[in-house]
Each structure stands twice: as C-alpha cells, then as structure tokens.
Scaffold this motif. Structure first.
Motif, PDB file in Angstrom:
ATOM      1  N   HIS A  12      -0.751 -16.143  -1.994  1.00 49.07           N
ATOM      2  CA  HIS A  12      -0.772 -14.530  -2.926  1.00 49.07           C
ATOM      3  C   HIS A  12       0.908 -15.194  -3.838  1.00 49.07           C
ATOM      4  CE1 HIS A  12       0.566 -10.591  -2.769  1.00 49.07           C
ATOM      5  NE2 HIS A  12       1.559 -10.993  -1.942  1.00 49.07           N
TER       6      HIS A  12
ATOM      7  N   ARG B  59       3.778  -9.067 -10.096  1.00 43.81           N
ATOM      8  CA  ARG B  59       2.870 -10.130 -11.144  1.00 43.81           C
ATOM      9  C   ARG B  59       2.916 -10.697 -12.928  1.00 43.81           C
ATOM     10  NH1 ARG B  59      -0.902 -12.827  -8.203  1.00 43.81           N
ATOM     11  NH2 ARG B  59       0.322 -11.929  -6.241  1.00 43.81           N
TER      12      ARG B  59
ATOM     13  N   ASP C 263      -4.589  -9.366 -10.791  1.00 44.54           N
ATOM     14  CA  ASP C 263      -4.851  -8.895  -9.283  1.00 44.54           C
ATOM     15  C   ASP C 263      -4.683 -10.658  -8.735  1.00 44.54           C
ATOM     16  OD1 ASP C 263      -2.792  -8.571  -7.865  1.00 44.54           O
ATOM     17  OD2 ASP C 263      -3.532  -6.435  -7.473  1.00 44.54           O
ATOM     18  N   ASP C 264      -4.025 -10.301  -7.443  1.00 43.25           N
ATOM     19  CA  ASP C 264      -4.508 -12.211  -6.844  1.00 43.25           C
ATOM     20  C   ASP C 264      -5.528 -11.450  -5.741  1.00 43.25           C
ATOM     21  OD1 ASP C 264      -2.848 -10.904  -5.116  1.00 43.25           O
ATOM     22  OD2 ASP C 264      -2.806 -12.508  -4.224  1.00 43.25           O
ATOM     23  N   MET C 265      -5.208 -10.360  -5.212  1.00 41.80           N
ATOM     24  CA  MET C 265      -6.660  -9.742  -4.646  1.00 41.80           C
ATOM     25  C   MET C 265      -7.278  -8.345  -4.565  1.00 41.80           C
ATOM     26  SD  MET C 265      -4.893 -10.010  -0.831  1.00 41.80           S
ATOM     27  CE  MET C 265      -3.790 -11.327  -1.121  1.00 41.80           C
ATOM     28  N   ILE C 266      -8.561  -7.660  -4.177  1.00 41.79           N
ATOM     29  CA  ILE C 266      -8.172  -6.660  -3.656  1.00 41.79           C
ATOM     30  C   ILE C 266      -9.270  -6.162  -2.614  1.00 41.79           C
ATOM     31  CG2 ILE C 266     -10.003  -5.075  -4.354  1.00 41.79           C
ATOM     32  CD1 ILE C 266     -11.042  -6.071  -6.823  1.00 41.79           C
ATOM     33  N   ASP C 267      -8.362  -6.420  -2.132  1.00 42.37           N
ATOM     34  CA  ASP C 267      -8.120  -5.632  -0.388  1.00 42.37           C
ATOM     35  C   ASP C 267      -8.754  -4.473  -0.116  1.00 42.37           C
ATOM     36  OD1 ASP C 267      -7.982  -6.042   2.051  1.00 42.37           O
ATOM     37  OD2 ASP C 267      -5.836  -5.525   2.989  1.00 42.37           O
ATOM     38  N   THR C 268      -8.396  -3.232  -0.116  1.00 43.05           N
ATOM     39  CA  THR C 268      -8.833  -1.765  -0.150  1.00 43.05           C
ATOM     40  C   THR C 268      -8.844  -0.926  -1.389  1.00 43.05           C
ATOM     41  OG1 THR C 268      -6.335  -0.493   0.539  1.00 43.05           O
ATOM     42  CG2 THR C 268      -7.831  -1.220   2.016  1.00 43.05           C
ATOM     43  N   ALA C 269      -8.383  -2.548  -2.511  1.00 38.08           N
ATOM     44  CA  ALA C 269      -8.452  -1.410  -3.842  1.00 38.08           C
ATOM     45  C   ALA C 269      -7.498  -0.610  -3.867  1.00 38.08           C
ATOM     46  CB  ALA C 269     -10.223  -1.007  -4.608  1.00 38.08           C
ATOM     47  N   GLY C 270      -6.681   0.119  -2.942  1.00 38.31           N
ATOM     48  CA  GLY C 270      -5.742   1.217  -3.427  1.00 38.31           C
ATOM     49  C   GLY C 270      -4.447   0.482  -4.610  1.00 38.31           C
ATOM     50  N   THR C 271      -4.223  -0.421  -5.058  1.00 37.58           N
ATOM     51  CA  THR C 271      -3.155  -0.915  -5.539  1.00 37.58           C
ATOM     52  C   THR C 271      -4.116  -0.664  -6.889  1.00 37.58           C
ATOM     53  OG1 THR C 271      -2.428  -2.629  -4.016  1.00 37.58           O
ATOM     54  CG2 THR C 271      -2.017  -2.513  -6.430  1.00 37.58           C
TER      55      THR C 271
ATOM     56  N   ARG D 234      -0.091 -12.971   2.164  1.00 33.91           N
ATOM     57  CA  ARG D 234       0.218 -12.099   1.652  1.00 33.91           C
ATOM     58  C   ARG D 234       2.418 -12.350   2.694  1.00 33.91           C
ATOM     59  NH1 ARG D 234      -3.579  -7.516   1.480  1.00 33.91           N
ATOM     60  NH2 ARG D 234      -4.857  -8.843   2.618  1.00 33.91           N
TER      61      ARG D 234
ATOM     62  N   ARG E 246       6.185   0.482  -2.482  1.00 35.67           N
ATOM     63  CA  ARG E 246       5.244   0.617  -1.337  1.00 35.67           C
ATOM     64  C   ARG E 246       6.216   0.462  -0.221  1.00 35.67           C
ATOM     65  NH1 ARG E 246       0.460  -2.376   0.145  1.00 35.67           N
ATOM     66  NH2 ARG E 246       0.276  -3.375  -1.531  1.00 35.67           N
TER      67      ARG E 246
ATOM     68  N   ASN F 175      -1.515  -1.823   3.519  1.00 34.47           N
ATOM     69  CA  ASN F 175      -2.606  -1.376   3.145  1.00 34.47           C
ATOM     70  C   ASN F 175      -2.490   0.134   2.350  1.00 34.47           C
ATOM     71  OD1 ASN F 175      -4.472  -3.115   5.201  1.00 34.47           O
ATOM     72  ND2 ASN F 175      -4.225  -3.685   3.125  1.00 34.47           N
TER      73      ASN F 175
ATOM     74  N   ASP G 297       1.496  -4.913 -10.424  1.00 35.58           N
ATOM     75  CA  ASP G 297       3.375  -4.775 -10.047  1.00 35.58           C
ATOM     76  C   ASP G 297       4.134  -5.646 -10.256  1.00 35.58           C
ATOM     77  OD1 ASP G 297       2.987  -6.891  -8.640  1.00 35.58           O
ATOM     78  OD2 ASP G 297       2.330  -6.148  -6.713  1.00 35.58           O
TER      79      ASP G 297
ATOM     80  N   LYS H  15       5.444  -0.101  -9.012  1.00 37.25           N
ATOM     81  CA  LYS H  15       4.455  -0.086  -8.001  1.00 37.25           C
ATOM     82  C   LYS H  15       5.458  -0.051  -7.118  1.00 37.25           C
ATOM     83  CE  LYS H  15       1.733  -2.879  -5.030  1.00 37.25           C
ATOM     84  NZ  LYS H  15       0.815  -3.835  -4.775  1.00 37.25           N
TER      85      LYS H  15
END
Ligand code: R5P
Length: 315
Positions: free
Chosen positions: A127, A170, A219-227, A93, A193, A199, A167, A191
């Motif tokens: 990413h 993507r 999405d490419d990734m789920i990190d904190t899952a906020g997005t 990222r 930021r 995060n 967002d 979105k």
C-alpha cells in the motif's frame, strides 16, 4: 529451493511452481474444532531455501496465522532461509496512526513474521513503500506496473489517454504509468475520507482535463469498490469518453462486485494476487497472472541474482 503454500490460494502457488518447474512440498494442514490451525510438512525441509506462499485473502487473520505457523514449523525443522511470500500483504493500510490511540498494524505484521522466523519478505505493490522499513531484513517489493501497463497499453489509443489517480496520494504512481505509456497526461480525484468510518470515501472533484479522453483509473486495491466506482462516476460526469480501472489487488469485499457491475466502467483489469471466486467474475473483468513475476523473483533470490533487474532491465 522449496516452495510451500498455505490453504488461502494454492492455485497461485501451483502456477508459481509450474513456472519454476518444481513441486510444492507436501504439507498437511487442518483446523481444530475451535479454529486453531495445525500444520506439518510431509518431507524433510532441513537446509532448504524455503519460500512460503500465502496471500492474505479473507478471512485475513486466519491466512496470516497459518503462514506464521508454517514459518515457525520451518524454523524448528532447520530450514536454512525462510522467505514469506505474501503477494497481498494484509493490514498494509494501517501503516500509520491517523489519530491518537490507534495501532500501526502493518508494523505489527512485520514483527510477527520476524518473530516467527522469517528471514525475508516478498510482496507485490505494498500500500505504501515505507512498509518495507517495518521488517528488519530484506524485503523484495515487486511491482505489477509492467504487467498492467503492457496490457492496458496494448488496448488503448495512447494519444487520447489520461492516467487518473483516485486520490492525491497515488499521483506518483500515475506518473510512472504515464512514463511507461509514452508520457500521456495525468489527473487525480480530490477524495476525502472520514478516518472514523472504514471503507467509506467521498469522491470529490476531478483535477485535470479528461473531456473526451479515455481514462485509466489506477489503484493498489479494490476492496468495497467505493473509491474506484465513485472515481468512475466523477470522470464520466467530467466528460470522459470511457473509463478503464486497473488495480493490483482484487480484494472485492461486500458490495464490490455489485458496484463494479453497475458502474459505467468499460473494463476492470486486476491481477490474481488474491483468489477471485468464479461467481465473482463478470464480463468486463480481466485477470492478469502475477505468477510469472513471482516465479522470476523467487529464482533471482534463490540464485543471489537481482530482483531490481526485473523492473529496470539492468542486473
Ligand atoms: C486507499 O488508500 C486504497 O489505496 C484504496 O483506494 C482503498 O483501500 C480501496 O478501498 P475501497 O475499494 O473499499 O474504496
């Protein structure tokens, strides 16, 4: 061909090895009291075509360092060619300077692997594709798209389907999803930021018509899952009938599991590029294995075949 694995996620490497029908080369690895890592291969690796599998799971810096040390050991033990297999490439990222005085850590990572002795890189869903250009050598950029679209496509009514990018960045990927699923419509979430707060994103407006539709947020990734959970909320509020999440990398840090469990999402589909602890699994989580794709790509590289053919069907 020889396969090696660090300690981040040996189960994935074992799966790849069994797909290929070869063993993982025995390796000793341990940590010194101060956290330094020691690695030694227990068999000769001279002349080998070496594939070093390590996903950059938490603690990310340790897993990266271990893989670097393994590459260095292979170089010094006369491996013929060394491929770094990083199903999830850490620091991806940080691929540009958002503001002055910031690093481009994704580039630094590529430089570190090159300096350690890597001849090529193999990764899944970087990413951004441009990261390939950070490494001075071949990069096999694999896509989980066929795996995810096959699964999702078999579960939904394609006539009432909308692919949603969380967002605006993507949307091109959403278009590829749509192509593979017969041309369903697409939407995206506006979105925003604050680059000073990691995060933390604010899901804005849904752009596109989702009323009464089944939405697949990609999405490419789920990190904190906020997005992604904010996207789910926005879609439900905009009248979506149900929402499925599909993402390649299940980073699942901090509040992610709690957020996903509380979300109104009907299914969360991810791949196993990263380990997912048993206690982090929940009822509507589906994990698809990326191992067959990694194994096929490794075989193509070893045999001087075509990795592209794995995605477009042409050799
Ligand atoms: C952002 O550009 C990425 O593609 C992901 O949407 C983001 O990193 C996910 O992070 P989180 O799950 O913490 O919102």
């Amino acid at each position: 061909m020889r396969l090696f694995t660090g300690r981040a996620y040996p189960e994935l490497a074992d799966e790849v090895a069994s797909e290929l029908g070869i063993p993982i080369t025995p390796t000793s690895a341990y940590d010194f009291a101060n956290g330094e890592i020691f690695v030694r291969f227990e068999e000769s690796v001279r002349g080998s075509d070496a594939f070093v599998i390590q996903s950059h799971s938490a603690p990310v810096n340790k897993q990266i360092m271990e893989q670097l040390i393994m590459v260095d050991a292979l170089k010094r033990a006369s491996a013929k060619r060394i491929t770094v297999v990083a199903p999830f490439y850490g620091y991806a990222r940080q691929d540009k300077k958002h503001r002055g005085r910031e690093p481009i850590s994704a580039r630094l990572m590529a430089d570190l692997f090159k300096t350690a002795g890597a001849d090529r890189l193999m990764c899944v869903d970087l990413h951004t594709s441009q990261i390939q250009g950070f490494f001075d050598g071949p990069v096999d950029h694999l896509f989980a798209l066929p795996l995810l679209t096959n699964y999702v496509g078999s579960k939904v009514d394609r006539k009432n389907l909308v692919i949603v990018s969380p967002d605006s960045g993507r949307v091109r990927v959403a278009e590829r999803w749509s192509d593979l699923l017969g041309g369903c419509s697409i939407a995206f979430i506006h979105k925003t930021r604050d680059p000073r707060i990691p995060n933390e994103s604010v899901a804005g407006k849904v752009v596109g018509d989702v009323k009464g539709m089944t939405c697949v947020v990609i999405d490419d990734m789920i990190d904190t899952a906020g997005t992604i959970t904010k996207a789910v909320d926005a879609l439900i509020e905009a009248g979506a009938k149900d929402v499925i999440i599909a993402a390649t990398h299940a980073v699942l840090s901090g509040p992610a599991i709690d957020r996903l469990k509380k979300s109104r999402v009907s299914e969360v589909v991810v791949t196993n590029t990263l380990p997912i602890a048993e206690e982090s699994r929940f009822d509507n989580l589906t994990v698809l294995s990326i191992a067959p794709l990694l194994a096929r790509a490794i075989k193509e590289v070893f045999e001087d075949g075509s990795v592209t053919s794995l995605f477009d069907g042409h050799s």
